[in-house]
Design a protein around this motif. Structure first.
Motif, short mmCIF file in Angstrom:
data_model
loop_
_atom_site.label_atom_id
_atom_site.label_comp_id
_atom_site.label_asym_id
_atom_site.label_seq_id
_atom_site.Cartn_x
_atom_site.Cartn_y
_atom_site.Cartn_z
N GLU A 85 0.82 -1.21 0.00
CA GLU A 85 0.00 0.00 0.00
C GLU A 85 0.86 1.26 0.00
OE1 GLU A 85 -3.27 0.26 -0.18
OE2 GLU A 85 -3.73 -1.88 -0.11
N SER A 86 0.29 2.36 -0.47
CA SER A 86 0.99 3.64 -0.50
C SER A 86 0.31 4.61 0.48
CB SER A 86 0.98 4.23 -1.90
OG SER A 86 1.73 3.44 -2.79
N TYR A 87 1.01 4.94 1.54
CA TYR A 87 0.53 5.92 2.51
C TYR A 87 1.46 7.13 2.50
CZ TYR A 87 -2.80 2.59 4.51
OH TYR A 87 -3.84 1.74 4.69
N ASP A 88 0.92 8.25 2.96
CA ASP A 88 1.73 9.47 3.08
C ASP A 88 2.39 9.56 4.45
OD1 ASP A 88 0.94 10.85 0.48
OD2 ASP A 88 -1.03 10.53 1.40
N VAL A 89 1.66 9.16 5.48
CA VAL A 89 2.16 9.26 6.85
C VAL A 89 1.81 7.96 7.59
CG1 VAL A 89 2.04 10.53 9.04
CG2 VAL A 89 1.83 11.77 6.87
N LEU A 90 2.72 7.50 8.41
CA LEU A 90 2.50 6.33 9.26
C LEU A 90 2.78 6.74 10.70
CD1 LEU A 90 2.15 3.36 10.06
CD2 LEU A 90 4.52 2.97 9.30
N VAL A 91 1.81 6.56 11.59
CA VAL A 91 1.96 6.86 13.01
C VAL A 91 2.10 5.54 13.76
CG1 VAL A 91 0.97 7.94 15.05
CG2 VAL A 91 0.60 8.97 12.79
N VAL A 119 7.36 8.57 8.77
CA VAL A 119 7.07 7.75 9.94
C VAL A 119 7.15 8.61 11.21
CG1 VAL A 119 7.70 5.71 11.28
CG2 VAL A 119 7.96 5.70 8.78
N VAL A 120 6.08 8.56 12.00
CA VAL A 120 5.95 9.39 13.20
C VAL A 120 5.71 8.48 14.40
CG1 VAL A 120 4.63 11.23 14.31
CG2 VAL A 120 4.93 11.24 11.82
N ALA A 141 12.55 6.78 13.54
CA ALA A 141 11.38 7.41 12.94
C ALA A 141 11.75 8.80 12.44
CB ALA A 141 10.24 7.50 13.96
N ASP A 142 11.03 9.29 11.45
CA ASP A 142 11.32 10.63 10.92
C ASP A 142 10.99 11.71 11.93
OD1 ASP A 142 12.05 9.85 8.11
OD2 ASP A 142 10.00 9.07 8.13
#
Length: 441
Positions: A85-91, A119-120, A141-142
Motif C-alpha cells: 500500500e501507499s501511505y503518506d504518513v504512518l503513526v 514515519v511518526v 522514525a522521521d
C-alpha cells in the motif's frame, strides 16, 4: 512522495492498546499538513497490533476516536500491508520494543522504495521511567514527538549523548487535550479519582486509596465522588491490572454519593470540580482545562509511582489535606513547560510537526531509508531479542514460521486468537494474584 493536490492524504496508525490508539489516531488528525498541501480531509486507516492489550470494541468506543477503517494485525500482516500500500504518513503508537521492531521490518520491506511514508512516533503521556531505553527504541522514525518543551529538551539530550541524530525530536503537545475550560463549581460538587491499571501495584496500596476515596465521600455527603475506571474486568489497557478496583470495591459498604464510572475522560471532566490521581495523564488533561487537580502524596513521592514528575507543579497533596478542604493552585511556569497549553496556545502546538511533515513529503527524490540507532552492529546482544518477539530476524526480515506471514487470518484462526486472549486475561486477573498470595504464606 508529495501528496496529491486533489486526493486526500492517506495516514496509517498502528497501535497496541486503547490509550495508544487514542494517542495515535488523535495525533494523525493533529499532524496532517494543512492546505494547500492537503486540501481534503485525511483518510485514516487504523491497525491494532494483536497482543495482550488489544482493545475490545467497548474500549474503542469509549476512547471516542474514529478511523475510516480499523482491523487487527500481527506485525507480519502489517508489514505485508505496508509493502503493497501507499501511505503518506504512518503513526506508530506502540511500546518502544514494538516501534523498534516495526522500524526494522519497514526498512526491509521498503529497501527498494524512495516513496515511503513519513514515519511518526512518540509517547502517549508523561515520560517518567525508562527514558533512555524507550527513546532509543523509538529512534529511526522521521519524527519523534515530545509532548512538552521539557520532554523535547530531555529527548535531544539522550540522542545527542549517544551520538544519535536528534533532528527527529519535534515538540508538540498531548493530541487529545481539549474541552471547555472550568468555570466554577457544579451542583453537586464532583470529585473524580482517576484510577490507573498498575499504579500503585500492591493490594494494600490500592485498597488504601479506595478506602480513602470512600471516606472522603462519607465526610462530604453533599459531594458526588466518582471512581473513574479505565477498563472492565477481563479487559486490558497499556499496563496490566491484576487488582481491578471493581473487585476491591465489592468488599466495601459504599455510601450513596460514591459511584464507579466508565466512559470518555473528556466527558467526565465536563462535570469535575476536583481531579485526584496518583500520576495519571488525566492530570494533564485536567490542568489543560484548569480543573483543580491533585496528585496524591499519601504513598510517597516516588519514581515507582510516577508522581515525582509533578514535583514543582503545585498539585501535590494528601487525602488528609483534601478532606480538610484544600484546593491546589498549579504553578504556571511548571504547567507551561508540560505542553498542556492552559494559556490558550494549544491551537499552534502542532504547527512545527505539520510543517516538517509537509517538507518531508515534498522532499526531492523521496525519503532516505529508515536509520534506527540500534543495529546488529551497535546492539548485537539486545536488538535480536527485541525483533524476535515480533518474529523478525536481525536484518528485519520475517523469521521462518512467522504467524500469518503469507495469508489473511481465517475465521477459525480469529476465534482461536480471541479465546487465547481471553484465557491470558483471565490468568492475569484471576490466577496470578492467587498464586502470588500463596507464595506469601
Amino acid at each position: 512522495m508529495p501528496p496529491s493536490n486533489t486526493k486526500s492524504l492517506r495516514i496509517a496508525v498502528l497501535a497496541d492498546s486503547d490509550t495508544r490508539w487514542k494517542w495515535g489516531a488523535s495525533t494523525a488528525g493533529r499532524v496532517a499538513p494543512a492546505a494547500p498541501a492537503a486540501p481534503a480531509a485525511p483518510v485514516v486507516d487504523g491497525f491494532l497490533l494483536r497482543g495482550r492489550a488489544t482493545p475490545t470494541p467497548r474500549q474503542l468506543a469509549e476512547v471516542g476516536v474514529r478511523a475510516d477503517s480499523l482491523r487487527e494485525v500481527t506485525a507480519a500482516e502489517f508489514l505485508r500491508v505496508m509493502a503493497r500500500e501507499s501511505y503518506d504518513v504512518l503513526v506508530l503508537a506502540l511500546v518502544g520494543g514494538g516501534v523498534q521492531a516495526v522500524l526494522h521490518g519497514l526498512r526491509r520491506v521498503w529497501e527498494d522504495r524512495t516513496d515511503r511514508p513519513v514515519v511518526v512516533t512518540g509517547y502517549v503521556g508523561v515520560v517518567y521511567e525508562k527514558l533512555a531505553d524507550g527513546l532509543l527504541l523509538r529512534h529511526g522514525a522521521d519524527l519523534v514527538l515530545a509532548n512538552s518543551r521539557q520532554d523535547a529538551d530531555r529527548f535531544r539530550q539522550v540522542y545527542e549523548g549517544v551520538g544519535a541524530d536528534a533532528s527527529s525530536v519535534t515538540e508538540v503537545a498531548l493530541p487529545f487535550l481539549g474541552g471547555a475550560p472550568y468555570t466554577g463549581e457544579h451542583e453537586p460538587y464532583t470529585v473524580v479519582f482517576a484510577a490507573q491499571p498498575s499504579v500503585p501495584e500492591t493490594r494494600r496500596d490500592r485498597t488504601y486509596l479506595l478506602e480513602r476515596l470512600v471516606r472522603h465521600a462519607r465526610l462530604h455527603p453533599g459531594r458526588e465522588v466518582l471512581l473513574k475506571l479505565r477498563s472492565r474486568p477481563g479487559e486490558h489497557t497499556t499496563h496490566l491490572e491484576e487488582l481491578p478496583y471493581q473487585k476491591l470495591a465489592q468488599r466495601l459498604d459504599l455510601p450513596p454519593n460514591f459511584r464507579l464510572v466508565y466512559g470518555n475522560m473528556g466527558e467526565v471532566l465536563d462535570r469535575t470540580d476536583l481531579m485526584v490521581t496518583v500520576s495519571s495523564t488525566a492530570a494533564l488533561e485536567s490542568l489543560h482545562r484548569r480543573v483543580p487537580t491533585v496528585v496524591l502524596t499519601d504513598l510517597g513521592v516516588r519514581e515507582a509511582l510516577g508522581n515525582h514528575h509533578f514535583v514543582g507543579s503545585g498539585c501535590l497533596a494528601s487525602w488528609d489535606q483534601l478532606d480538610a478542604g484544600h484546593r491546589p493552585v498549579p504553578d504556571e511556569e511548571w504547567v507551561a513547560r508540560q505542553g498542556v497549553a492552559a494559556d490558550g496556545g494549544y491551537g499552534s502546538a502542532f504547527d512545527t510537526a505539520r510543517e516538517r511533515i509537509a517538507e518531508l513529503l515534498g522532499r526531492p527524490g523521496g525519503l532516505p531509508p529508515l536509520a534506527p540507532y540500534y543495529t546488529p552492529e551497535t546492539a548485537p546482544g539486545y536488538l535480536p531479542g527485541v525483533l524476535a518477539r515480533h518474529h523478525l530476524a536481525p536484518d528485519g526480515s520475517l523469521l521462518p514460521g512467522a504467524p500469518a506471514a503469507d495469508r489473511e487470518p481465517g475465521p477459525v484462526r480469529q476465534i482461536v486468537r480471541r479465546a487465547a486472549r481471553g484465557a491470558y486475561r483471565h490468568g492475569v486477573q484471576r490466577v496470578a494474584p492467587v498464586i502470588r498470595r500463596m507464595g506469601e504464606l
